[in-house]
Design a protein around this motif. Structure first.
Motif, PDB file in Angstrom:
ATOM      1  N   ASN A  42       9.169 -22.216   7.802  1.00  0.00           N
ATOM      2  CA  ASN A  42       8.644 -21.308   6.791  1.00  0.00           C
ATOM      3  C   ASN A  42       7.331 -20.670   7.262  1.00  0.00           C
ATOM      4  O   ASN A  42       6.335 -20.603   6.549  1.00  0.00           O
ATOM      5  CB  ASN A  42       8.426 -22.027   5.462  1.00  0.00           C
ATOM      6  N   GLY A  43       7.356 -20.231   8.489  1.00  0.00           N
ATOM      7  CA  GLY A  43       6.185 -19.681   9.173  1.00  0.00           C
ATOM      8  C   GLY A  43       6.410 -19.874  10.658  1.00  0.00           C
ATOM      9  O   GLY A  43       7.559 -19.898  11.105  1.00  0.00           O
ATOM     10  N   LEU A  44       5.359 -20.039  11.411  1.00  0.00           N
ATOM     11  CA  LEU A  44       5.533 -20.308  12.838  1.00  0.00           C
ATOM     12  C   LEU A  44       5.833 -21.780  13.062  1.00  0.00           C
ATOM     13  O   LEU A  44       5.104 -22.651  12.567  1.00  0.00           O
ATOM     14  CB  LEU A  44       4.256 -19.947  13.604  1.00  0.00           C
ATOM     15  N   PRO A  45       6.885 -22.115  13.812  1.00  0.00           N
ATOM     16  CA  PRO A  45       7.060 -23.502  14.219  1.00  0.00           C
ATOM     17  C   PRO A  45       5.813 -23.988  14.958  1.00  0.00           C
ATOM     18  O   PRO A  45       5.158 -23.224  15.668  1.00  0.00           O
ATOM     19  CB  PRO A  45       8.275 -23.441  15.157  1.00  0.00           C
ATOM     20  N   THR A  46       5.491 -25.248  14.795  1.00  0.00           N
ATOM     21  CA  THR A  46       4.253 -25.799  15.351  1.00  0.00           C
ATOM     22  C   THR A  46       4.116 -25.544  16.837  1.00  0.00           C
ATOM     23  O   THR A  46       3.036 -25.179  17.323  1.00  0.00           O
ATOM     24  CB  THR A  46       4.195 -27.318  15.091  1.00  0.00           C
ATOM     25  N   GLU A  47       5.206 -25.692  17.574  1.00  0.00           N
ATOM     26  CA  GLU A  47       5.146 -25.549  19.029  1.00  0.00           C
ATOM     27  C   GLU A  47       4.884 -24.105  19.449  1.00  0.00           C
ATOM     28  O   GLU A  47       4.252 -23.847  20.483  1.00  0.00           O
ATOM     29  CB  GLU A  47       6.430 -26.074  19.683  1.00  0.00           C
ATOM     30  N   VAL A  48       5.364 -23.147  18.656  1.00  0.00           N
ATOM     31  CA  VAL A  48       5.106 -21.734  18.948  1.00  0.00           C
ATOM     32  C   VAL A  48       3.654 -21.388  18.620  1.00  0.00           C
ATOM     33  O   VAL A  48       2.975 -20.697  19.368  1.00  0.00           O
ATOM     34  CB  VAL A  48       6.080 -20.835  18.166  1.00  0.00           C
ATOM     35  N   ALA A  49       3.183 -21.902  17.486  1.00  0.00           N
ATOM     36  CA  ALA A  49       1.786 -21.672  17.109  1.00  0.00           C
ATOM     37  C   ALA A  49       0.837 -22.254  18.153  1.00  0.00           C
ATOM     38  O   ALA A  49      -0.207 -21.663  18.449  1.00  0.00           O
ATOM     39  CB  ALA A  49       1.503 -22.289  15.744  1.00  0.00           C
ATOM     40  N   LYS A  50       1.197 -23.380  18.728  1.00  0.00           N
ATOM     41  CA  LYS A  50       0.346 -24.007  19.745  1.00  0.00           C
ATOM     42  C   LYS A  50       0.154 -23.078  20.939  1.00  0.00           C
ATOM     43  O   LYS A  50      -0.947 -22.981  21.502  1.00  0.00           O
ATOM     44  CB  LYS A  50       0.965 -25.326  20.203  1.00  0.00           C
ATOM     45  N   VAL A  51       1.216 -22.394  21.345  1.00  0.00           N
ATOM     46  CA  VAL A  51       1.130 -21.496  22.494  1.00  0.00           C
ATOM     47  C   VAL A  51       0.293 -20.266  22.155  1.00  0.00           C
ATOM     48  O   VAL A  51      -0.499 -19.787  22.974  1.00  0.00           O
ATOM     49  CB  VAL A  51       2.540 -21.075  22.965  1.00  0.00           C
ATOM     50  N   LEU A  52       0.448 -19.752  20.941  1.00  0.00           N
ATOM     51  CA  LEU A  52      -0.250 -18.529  20.551  1.00  0.00           C
ATOM     52  C   LEU A  52      -1.735 -18.742  20.303  1.00  0.00           C
ATOM     53  O   LEU A  52      -2.539 -17.831  20.491  1.00  0.00           O
ATOM     54  CB  LEU A  52       0.398 -17.931  19.311  1.00  0.00           C
ATOM     55  N   GLY A  53      -2.107 -19.929  19.867  1.00  0.00           N
ATOM     56  CA  GLY A  53      -3.519 -20.204  19.684  1.00  0.00           C
ATOM     57  C   GLY A  53      -3.832 -20.749  18.311  1.00  0.00           C
ATOM     58  O   GLY A  53      -3.015 -20.661  17.386  1.00  0.00           O
ATOM     59  N   PRO A  54      -5.034 -21.327  18.170  1.00  0.00           N
ATOM     60  CA  PRO A  54      -5.439 -21.912  16.884  1.00  0.00           C
ATOM     61  C   PRO A  54      -5.370 -20.881  15.761  1.00  0.00           C
ATOM     62  O   PRO A  54      -5.685 -19.709  15.951  1.00  0.00           O
ATOM     63  CB  PRO A  54      -6.892 -22.345  17.144  1.00  0.00           C
ATOM     64  N   ASP A  55      -4.930 -21.347  14.607  1.00  0.00           N
ATOM     65  CA  ASP A  55      -4.894 -20.522  13.396  1.00  0.00           C
ATOM     66  C   ASP A  55      -3.885 -19.379  13.469  1.00  0.00           C
ATOM     67  O   ASP A  55      -3.982 -18.413  12.705  1.00  0.00           O
ATOM     68  CB  ASP A  55      -6.284 -19.941  13.076  1.00  0.00           C
TER      69      ASP A  55
END
Length: 219
Positions: A42-55
């Motif tokens: 329901n948003g960015l999967p955690t692993e994808v968010a990790k690559v893109l950056g904090p927040d």
């Protein structure tokens, strides 16, 4: 190509927009696995968010988004996203994988090629700052998926572009192909870490390999 998209009510809605809704919608394969993962997040999967950056925050996600390219079919990206990362926005293409390869080598794709194919490849190479003579060992799919992100970053006037492989392969199959591609762009790729490069126009480009939760393989 329509520019109208409808909200999703669940993973099954993703099936209808696949290039081949019957062949590509199978348990344990990338299309179904990716849909289940992203809907659950329901948003960015955690692993994808990790690559893109904090927040990193997902603004909108468009499954099976087609980006026009010269002299041939569009590049049909598994997901295209607009993402906010702190004070910046990013145009992000997501390439889902389980055991599937990145299609053929560019040398195979170019074999006995028409002038139209050569023109298309010259366009891709120019966007990436690559020489047409050096891309033969690279996977063609990685070229046009990455250029899709650059094109959409220009169109939406985002601060940077990103192409992320969201892989659910426990063995990280085909990671070496991804690493070789990043190396050709003067980047050093590692799983679950951002790899920053710069395009010929000075645009920042993030390449990433996000390791997905293999629990979604049974979805």
């Amino acid at each position: 190509m329509t520019k109208i998209y409808f909200p999703s009510s669940g993973p099954s809605d993703w099936q209808a927009v696949l290039a081949d809704p019957l062949k590509h919608w199978r348990t344990g394969y990338s299309a179904r696995t990716l849909a289940a993962c992203w809907e659950a997040a329901n948003g960015l999967p955690t692993e994808v968010a990790k690559v893109l950056g904090p927040d990193a925050e997902l603004l909108i996600a468009l499954p099976e988004h087609k980006v026009p390219l010269p002299r041939g079919r569009e590049s049909q990206n598994d997901i295209f996203c607009l993402v906010r990362v702190k004070s910046e926005t990013a145009a992000v293409t997501i390439e889902g994988k389980v055991n599937e390869s990145f299609d053929v080598l560019t040398s195979q794709w170019l074999s006995a090629a028409s002038e139209g194919k050569r023109e298309r490849l010259r366009f891709l190479c120019a966007k990436l700052g690559l020489n047409i003579d050096q891309v033969g060992p690279l996977r063609y799919q990685l070229l046009h998926r990455t250029v899709s992100a650059i094109i959409e970053a220009d169109r939406f006037k985002t601060d940077f572009a990103a192409m992320i492989v969201h892989s659910f392969s426990p063995q990280r199959l085909w990671f070496e192909d991804f690493r070789q591609f990043a190396s050709a762009l003067s980047g050093e790729a590692e799983p679950d870490q951002p790899c920053w490069v710069v395009t010929p126009t000075g645009r920042r480009l993030l390449l990433g390999w996000a390791t997905g939760d293999d629990a979604f393989l049974s979805s």
